[in-house]
Design a protein around this motif. Structure first.
Motif, short mmCIF file in Angstrom:
data_model
loop_
_atom_site.label_atom_id
_atom_site.label_comp_id
_atom_site.label_asym_id
_atom_site.label_seq_id
_atom_site.Cartn_x
_atom_site.Cartn_y
_atom_site.Cartn_z
N ASP A 1 1.04 -1.99 2.49
CA ASP A 1 0.31 -1.25 3.52
C ASP A 1 0.12 -2.15 4.74
O ASP A 1 -0.78 -2.98 4.77
CB ASP A 1 -1.04 -0.76 2.99
N GLU A 2 0.97 -2.00 5.71
CA GLU A 2 0.95 -2.80 6.95
C GLU A 2 0.76 -4.29 6.67
O GLU A 2 -0.20 -4.91 7.15
CB GLU A 2 -0.13 -2.28 7.89
N SER B 1 -2.08 5.14 4.71
CA SER B 1 -2.76 4.33 3.70
C SER B 1 -3.23 5.21 2.55
O SER B 1 -3.13 4.82 1.38
CB SER B 1 -3.98 3.62 4.30
MG LIG Z 1 -3.65 2.62 7.25
#
Ligand SMILES: [Mg+2]
Ligand SMILES: Nc1ncnc2c1ncn2[C@@H]1O[C@H](COP(=O)(O)OP(=O)(O)OP(=O)(O)O)[C@@H](O)[C@H]1O
Length: 257
Positions: free
Chosen positions: A176-177, A56
């Motif tokens: 991000d995910e 991240s």
């Molecule tokens: Mg992360």
């Protein structure tokens, strides 16, 4: 996607993102260690690795959501200095989709999509709405335009977040995910949207542990460990052809998750 909307003209082979020797500390904790990564336009990079490895942080540094202390990041030719000069232009070029959707709860879906184009890019309200509706059709939820985020499922909210990012006509999309906060039955609708974007040539950097997605769309897979890039290669090299013990261990854990 059935709709003839050109998302970005990035079929060339110039560098969409160039990251050189980036180092980032949170206080005394070093979160990124000499990270270097080039992403050519039109390419898809999947970033994976254990929790806390800096995924991240890396993606947030690319569009200036985090400061870094050493190194160089250039996004679509615009340099981002450690002192954050260049950050506004970079944010216009890089769309970001977060795990938790991050939609504005007090705005409708349509307003979520038109806010930044009107405020930041000075697009007229009428034009911004037209563009927003095109992208809402692209992610297959035009009928939700006048609802509020809380009235939508998680998968629908994430598709709104993708449409909202696309409304700024970014050169690159950062994820991000994006599916890890979703109920399992909604993961595929978001992945399908991302696969379609990839198919249209969008440059993408995706932090994800969805290895089926990685196999299908990634040109390269980056494995991060303790703030550094521990492995970088094609999906085939990642899954079959490497003897990096940490990567093997990670793949084993994911396969048994
Ligand atoms: Mg992360
Ligand atoms: N705002 C912050 N302040 C202090 N330390 C932070 C901050 N954000 C992240 N860190 C630390 O930096 C390291 C990298 O965090 P990061 O969130 O980039 O990891 P990640 O690979 O994305 O992990 P996850 O898979 O859990 O999302 C971790 O050790 C984390 O605790």
């Amino acid at each position: 996607m059935g709709l003839n909307t050109t998302i970005a003209d990035n079929k060339g082979w110039n560098l969409a993102v160039s990251i050189k020797d980036v180092n980032k500390w949170y206080g005394t904790h070093q979160a990124l260690k000499d990270v270097s990564l080039d992403v050519e336009s039109g390419r898809r990079v999947v970033v994976c690795g254990p929790s806390g490895s800096g995924k991240s942080t890396l993606i947030r540094c690319i569009n200036g959501l985090e400061e870094f202390q050493k190194g160089d990041i250039v996004v679509d030719g615009v340099p981002l200095r450690p002192d954050m000069r260049g950050v506004e232009r970079i944010r216009e070029n890089a769309g970001m989709v977060f795990q938790q959707f991050n939609l504005f709860p007090h705005l409708t879906v349509l307003e979520n999509c038109t806010l930044a184009p009107v405020l930041v890019k000075k697009v007229s309200k009428i034009a911004a709405r037209e563009t927003a509706m095109k992208f809402l059709e692209k992610v297959r939820i035009p009928e939700q335009a006048n609802k509020f985020p809380s009235q939508l499922s998680g998968g629908q909210q994430q598709r709104v977040a993708i449409a909202r990012a696309l409304c700024l006509m970014p050169k690159i999309m950062l994820f991000d995910e994006p599916t890890s906060a979703l109920d399992p039955e909604m993961v595929n609708e978001v992945l399908d949207t991302m696969i379609e974007l990839a198919g249209e040539g969008m440059t993408m950097v995706c932090v994800t542990h969805e290895m089926g997605f990685a196999r299908k769309v990634a040109d390269s897979i980056i494995f991060m460990d303790a703030g550094a890039i521990a492995f970088s290669g094609t999906p085939d090299e990642f899954f079959n052809g490497n003897d990096n013990a940490r990567v093997k261990d990670f793949i084993g854990k994911i396969n048994h998750a």
